[in-house]
Write an enzyme that holds these catalytic residues in place. Structure first.
Site, short mmCIF file in Angstrom:
data_model
loop_
_atom_site.label_atom_id
_atom_site.label_comp_id
_atom_site.label_asym_id
_atom_site.label_seq_id
_atom_site.Cartn_x
_atom_site.Cartn_y
_atom_site.Cartn_z
N GLU A 135 72.26 -37.76 -68.76
CA GLU A 135 71.66 -36.48 -69.20
C GLU A 135 72.58 -35.29 -68.97
O GLU A 135 72.16 -34.15 -69.16
CB GLU A 135 70.32 -36.25 -68.49
N ASP A 247 64.23 -44.45 -62.54
CA ASP A 247 65.04 -43.63 -61.63
C ASP A 247 64.83 -44.06 -60.18
O ASP A 247 65.76 -44.04 -59.37
CB ASP A 247 64.67 -42.15 -61.77
O1 RIB Z 1 63.28 -40.70 -66.14
C1 RIB Z 1 62.27 -39.76 -66.10
C2 RIB Z 1 62.83 -38.39 -66.30
O2 RIB Z 1 63.39 -38.32 -67.60
C3 RIB Z 1 61.85 -37.25 -66.24
O3 RIB Z 1 61.64 -36.76 -64.93
C4 RIB Z 1 62.41 -36.25 -67.21
O4 RIB Z 1 62.86 -35.07 -66.61
C5 RIB Z 1 63.55 -36.96 -67.94
O5 RIB Z 1 64.77 -36.58 -67.47
#
Ligand code: RIB
Length: 297
Positions: A135, A247
């Site tokens: 990201e 995550d």
């Molecule tokens: O993986 C989940 C996350 O993806 C969210 O918290 C959102 O912010 C995106 O980045």
């Protein structure tokens, strides 16, 4: 120590009975603002699992910026290298349906201007781990990764959200984490014909010449690479919100690897932690503590 170089978002979350289809409007709950972002999420998950963690990223100077760090600061994540830039903070617009499944649109804001130069000199040694996601600009990821690898640190890349990158662009990550959809997308991008999760992960690991781990939701996770084929189970839970489960897996995996656990042991804890994260609403508020992970095992 773990350095997470990555995104910081504020999640704008609405709960819906069913996810909207293109062209459809659905009514949702009142919105909630919840701290999120894949980098911030992974940093917090690793910290809650007991690791010493530094997060390098950026937020803006808009009204929402203060929300982004609300869970990280009290948890003890080192935020000294988070840049405060003029402009907007990263935001994710999220729906969560009654099955706990989500849709996510990310507006990157300050994440698009995160720079490898924010990582202080001498940040890495052979005892350290660098954790990356997709990201923030990948050229910046690679610049930090090269420095970490040159110092002998472990480099782990969570290939989320998936972007069709070339094999060379994964260097010098030694572990790549994907979910089942990202694994299939990557295999297709590379022209691999394998079918089925285990075969796809094995083919990816051979082609990428490194460890590939695929998270499989309720089926746990599978890895292939120099440590052979490893499969670990998930915990049986009733999911209310899967946001941030991947995550959690990445952060907890990094935390246990960083303290010397084997890949199999670290994956087992990470899979349990990912399941636990599905049992509560929101990303960061749902991440388990080390005590909760160990108790569930
Ligand atoms: O993986 C989940 C996350 O993806 C969210 O918290 C959102 O912010 C995106 O980045």
């Amino acid at each position: 120590m773990i350095t997470v170089f990555g995104s910081i978002n504020v999640d704008i979350v609405s709960r819906v009975a069913k996810s909207p289809q293109p062209g459809e409007t659905v009514m949702g709950s009142d919105y909630q603002l919840i701290a999120g972002g894949k980098g911030a999420n992974q940093a917090l998950a690793a910290r809650r699992a007991g690791a010493k963690v530094r997060l390098v990223g950026a937020i803006g100077d808009d009204d929402i910026a203060g929300r982004a760090l609300t869970e990280l600061d009290p948890a003890g994540v080192d935020l000294s290298d988070v840049a405060h830039l003029a402009g907007t903070t990263g935001v994710a617009i999220i729906t969560v349906n009654d099955a706990g499944e989500n849709t996510i649109v990310v507006s990157p804001g300050a994440n698009a201007r995160v720079s490898a130069t924010q990582v202080p000199p001498d940040s890495f040694s052979a005892e350290d781990t660098l954790l990356l996601q997709m990201e923030v600009p990948h050229d910046e990821n690679r610049a930090v990764a090269r420095r970490a690898a040159a110092a002998g640190a472990r480099v782990v890349l969570s290939l989320a959200p998936f972007s069709p990158i070339d094999v060379e662009q994964l260097d010098p990550a030694s572990i790549v984490i994907v979910n089942e959809h990202e694994a299939a997308d990557f295999a297709r991008h590379l022209g691999l014909s394998a079918r089925g999760e285990t075969a796809v992960v094995t083919a990816l690991a051979r082609r990428l010449n490194r460890t590939v781990i695929a998270t499989l939701g309720p089926e746990g996770a599978v890895a292939s690479g120099p440590d052979g084929l490893i499969r670990v189970p998930a915990l049986a839970v009733t999911p209310v919100d899967t946001t941030g489960a991947g995550d959690t897996f990445a952060g907890v995996l990094a935390a246990y690897l960083d303290e010397g656990a084997t890949l199999e042991a670290a994956m087992a804890k990470a899979a349990i932690a990912g399941s636990l994260a599905c049992t509560k609403h929101g990303a960061q508020p749902s991440f388990p503590t080390r005590a909760e992970i160990e108790a569930a095992i």
